[in-house]
Design an enzyme around this catalytic site. Structure first.
Site, PDB file in Angstrom:
ATOM      1  N   ALA A 163     -17.777 102.993 123.949  1.00 18.00           N
ATOM      2  CA  ALA A 163     -17.355 102.839 122.361  1.00 18.00           C
ATOM      3  C   ALA A 163     -15.949 103.255 122.144  1.00 18.00           C
ATOM      4  O   ALA A 163     -15.076 103.456 123.083  1.00 18.00           O
ATOM      5  CB  ALA A 163     -17.979 104.375 121.524  1.00 18.00           C
ATOM      6  N   GLU A 210     -21.029 109.400 128.950  1.00 22.91           N
ATOM      7  CA  GLU A 210     -20.379 110.101 127.995  1.00 22.91           C
ATOM      8  C   GLU A 210     -21.079 111.860 128.080  1.00 22.91           C
ATOM      9  O   GLU A 210     -19.592 112.930 127.616  1.00 22.91           O
ATOM     10  CB  GLU A 210     -21.810 110.117 126.636  1.00 22.91           C
ATOM     11  CG  GLU A 210     -22.024 108.361 126.792  1.00 22.91           C
ATOM     12  CD  GLU A 210     -22.199 107.610 127.686  1.00 22.91           C
ATOM     13  OE1 GLU A 210     -22.610 106.199 126.946  1.00 22.91           O
ATOM     14  OE2 GLU A 210     -22.664 107.778 128.754  1.00 22.91           O
ATOM     15  N   GLY A 252     -21.624 102.489 126.080  1.00 25.46           N
ATOM     16  CA  GLY A 252     -21.795 101.653 125.065  1.00 25.46           C
ATOM     17  C   GLY A 252     -21.720  99.870 125.598  1.00 25.46           C
ATOM     18  O   GLY A 252     -22.794  99.182 125.750  1.00 25.46           O
ATOM     19  N   GLU A 265     -24.578 100.315 128.592  1.00 25.61           N
ATOM     20  CA  GLU A 265     -25.760  99.796 127.639  1.00 25.61           C
ATOM     21  C   GLU A 265     -26.170  98.930 126.837  1.00 25.61           C
ATOM     22  O   GLU A 265     -27.390  98.722 127.211  1.00 25.61           O
ATOM     23  CB  GLU A 265     -25.968 101.255 126.685  1.00 25.61           C
ATOM     24  CG  GLU A 265     -25.732 102.732 127.216  1.00 25.61           C
ATOM     25  CD  GLU A 265     -25.741 104.170 126.021  1.00 25.61           C
ATOM     26  OE1 GLU A 265     -26.595 104.358 125.607  1.00 25.61           O
ATOM     27  OE2 GLU A 265     -24.432 104.022 125.313  1.00 25.61           O
TER      28      GLU A 265
END
Length: 255
Positions: free
Chosen positions: A61, A129, A106, A109
């Site tokens: 992110a 994270e 991300g 993911e």
């Protein structure tokens, strides 16, 4: 635009283009959703490659953007974040991730949303994270555990550590490891082969597997049974069986 969809010979390449690290800011997330939905609708897209470029898949992110968000802002944003990734996971066609360099947070993911993952020898994947005092928020706690099992997923999520391509392969986080210069070529070849397959049967197979993973076995078997019977109404089934009887296996040409 930070994300592009290019289509050739039935294969749609969904490319991230936000140098230097393909940080997934809000605009990029929204664009991923928009193009995933376009790939779903388009009949000329029969399979999809997720690609971040030669150097990096996506490093996560946009932390600077996220730092400016308070609780209220993220309550409003978190569903849209998940929805953008779910749109990729719900593409009813074969999807392969071509992972080069970093696929973190991300980025990891996003790769988890694919049906198959081909990684470069220099790839590094992880869910860091926790090092920010957070947890994965774009499906990582759910898709990672389903893919590699809860204890292995918890190890990666609890520690935030990165894994190299060889360990990712041993964990089942990626499916193949190839030299970096061959990643996109191999991913495209995988997609191109399936783009020539029976589109409705491939859609049925994907939905049956994914639904089965998300529900109890009886429901999964019902989905499988309904799709299996339904495919007998398709022209591809007629072509496939006729070709098998007349020419032998693996020679059918599907519409």
């Amino acid at each position: 635009m930070t994300v592009h969809l290019e289509v050739a010979e039935g294969v749609g390449t969904l490319s991230l283009d936000r140098p230097p690290m393909n940080a997934l800011d809000v605009a990029t997330q929204d664009r991923i959703k928009e193009l995933a939905e376009e790939a779903t609708r388009r009949e000329d897209v029969r399979a999809v490659v997720l690609y971040g470029g030669e150097k990096v898949f996506a490093a996560g992110a946009d932390i600077k953007e996220m730092q400016g968000m308070d609780h209220t802002a993220m309550v409003l944003r978190s569903r849209a974040l998940q929805d953008s990734f779910t749109a990729v996971a719900r593409i009813p066609k074969p999807v392969v991730a071509a992972v080069t360099g970093y696929a973190l947070g991300g980025g990891c993911e996003l790769a988890l949303c694919a049906d198959y993952r081909i990684a470069a020898e220099n790839a590094k994947l992880g869910q860091p994270e926790i090092l920010l005092g957070l947890i994965p928020g774009a499906g990582g706690t759910q898709r990672l555990a389903r893919l590699i099992g809860p204890s292995r997923a918890k190890d990666l999520i609890f520690t935030g550590r990165m894994v190299k391509a060889d360990e990712a392969l041993s964990l089942g986080l990626v499916d193949r490891v190839v030299p970096a210069e061959e990643v996109y070529t191999e991913a495209h070849a995988w997609a191109a082969r399936l783009a020539q397959g029976p589109a409705i049967a491939l859609r049925a197979a994907k939905e049956a597997v994914d639904t089965g993973l998300e529900t109890d076995i009886e429901t999964g078997l019902a989905v499988e049974r309904n799709w299996f019977a339904g495919l007998f109404a398709t022209e591809d089934r007629e072509r496939g069986m006729r070709s098998f009887v007349e020419e032998g296996p693996g020679k059918a040409k599907f519409v």
